[in-house]
Enzyme design. Structure first.
Site, PDB file in Angstrom:
ATOM      1  N   ASP A  12       0.877  -1.156   0.000  1.00 49.19           N
ATOM      2  CA  ASP A  12       0.000   0.000   0.000  1.00 49.19           C
ATOM      3  C   ASP A  12       0.929   1.225   0.000  1.00 49.19           C
ATOM      4  O   ASP A  12       2.147   1.077   0.183  1.00 49.19           O
ATOM      5  CB  ASP A  12      -0.882  -0.030   1.254  1.00 49.19           C
ATOM      6  CG  ASP A  12      -1.716   1.227   1.416  1.00 49.19           C
ATOM      7  OD1 ASP A  12      -2.334   1.662   0.433  1.00 49.19           O
ATOM      8  OD2 ASP A  12      -1.730   1.798   2.527  1.00 49.19           O
ATOM      9  N   ASP A  14      -0.240   5.120   1.001  1.00 50.93           N
ATOM     10  CA  ASP A  14      -0.562   6.153   1.992  1.00 50.93           C
ATOM     11  C   ASP A  14      -0.573   5.596   3.408  1.00 50.93           C
ATOM     12  O   ASP A  14      -1.286   4.641   3.704  1.00 50.93           O
ATOM     13  CB  ASP A  14      -1.921   6.787   1.678  1.00 50.93           C
ATOM     14  CG  ASP A  14      -1.886   7.571   0.383  1.00 50.93           C
ATOM     15  OD1 ASP A  14      -1.084   8.506   0.287  1.00 50.93           O
ATOM     16  OD2 ASP A  14      -2.651   7.242  -0.551  1.00 50.93           O
TER      17      ASP A  14
END
Length: 227
Positions: A12, A14
């Site tokens: 991922d 953020d």
């Protein structure tokens, strides 16, 4: 403890590789403050890891502020263009990505961000982001029909490796409960690095939970040990 051996790694972005979640929190808090509302931890949990449009829909539903979806997104996007020009990398992120790349482990990114925002946020950190084989942007990628916690983005991300690995051979790194749930639904193991406010019950889906990427031991998943 030994886990299932993996061959491919999906990150991922953020709140996991770059510290942008705190910036998003600030932007949403400022929008809500115009109407005397607070951005609660409960709302943050529902939003974490979702696409831009889903984020807007959840915030509007939870807060009941008198903005249309378009009005909210216009304010949100304008603020992000300014605030996200130079986010910092999360602790241990740069070192882990470079370690995996150096050891020829195929790596990619599956982010709910849009292509435009991804390019903006990663511009100062190209020494890291140029190492990924590919980056899938859930908010703008035509193939990603459903955002996290649906498994779509992880399955699509895996399929874009030249080897098209079995999902069971992929390890996902996430900070968000929605992302961990999506990885689990895709049939992948996950390493979660949650924000402190995320309650214990929302960490249970993860294969392993860490305080920081610095703590990750690649050898537990059959990956090359750090030097």
């Amino acid at each position: 403890m030994q886990f299932k051996k993996v061959t491919h790694v999906i990150f991922d972005m953020d709140g996991l590789l770059i510290d942008s979640e705190s910036i998003y929190d600030e932007i949403i808090s400022e929008i809500l403050a115009q109407f005397g509302k607070e951005y609660t931890d409960d709302c943050k949990l529902k939003v974490l890891g979702t696409t831009q449009i889903d984020t807007a829909k959840i915030v509007l539903k939870e807060s009941q502020i008198p903005l249309t979806l378009e009005e909210f997104l216009k304010q949100f996007r304008k603020a992000t263009q300014i605030a996200l020009q130079n986010p910092v990398m999360m602790p241990g992120a740069r070192e882990l990505v470079k370690h995996l790349y150096k050891n020829e482990i195929p790596i990619a990114v599956a982010t709910s961000s849009s292509q435009e925002l991804m390019e903006l946020k990663t511009k100062p950190h190209q020494d890291v982001f140029k190492l990924f084989h590919h980056i899938v942007c859930g908010s703008t990628d035509k193939e990603v029909k459903n955002g996290k916690p649906a498994p779509d983005i992880f399955l699509i991300c895996a399929s874009r490796f030249p080897e098209n690995p079995d999902p069971a051979n992929c390890l996902v790194f996430e900070d968000a409960p929605n992302g961990v749930k999506g990885a689990s639904r895709a049939g992948m193991q996950s390493v979660m690095v949650p924000a402190p406010y995320i309650p214990q019950e929302l960490r249970k889906n993860a294969t392993v939970v860490l305080d920081s990427l610095k703590e990750f031991k690649p050898e537990l998943f059959g990956l090359p040990e750090r030097e």
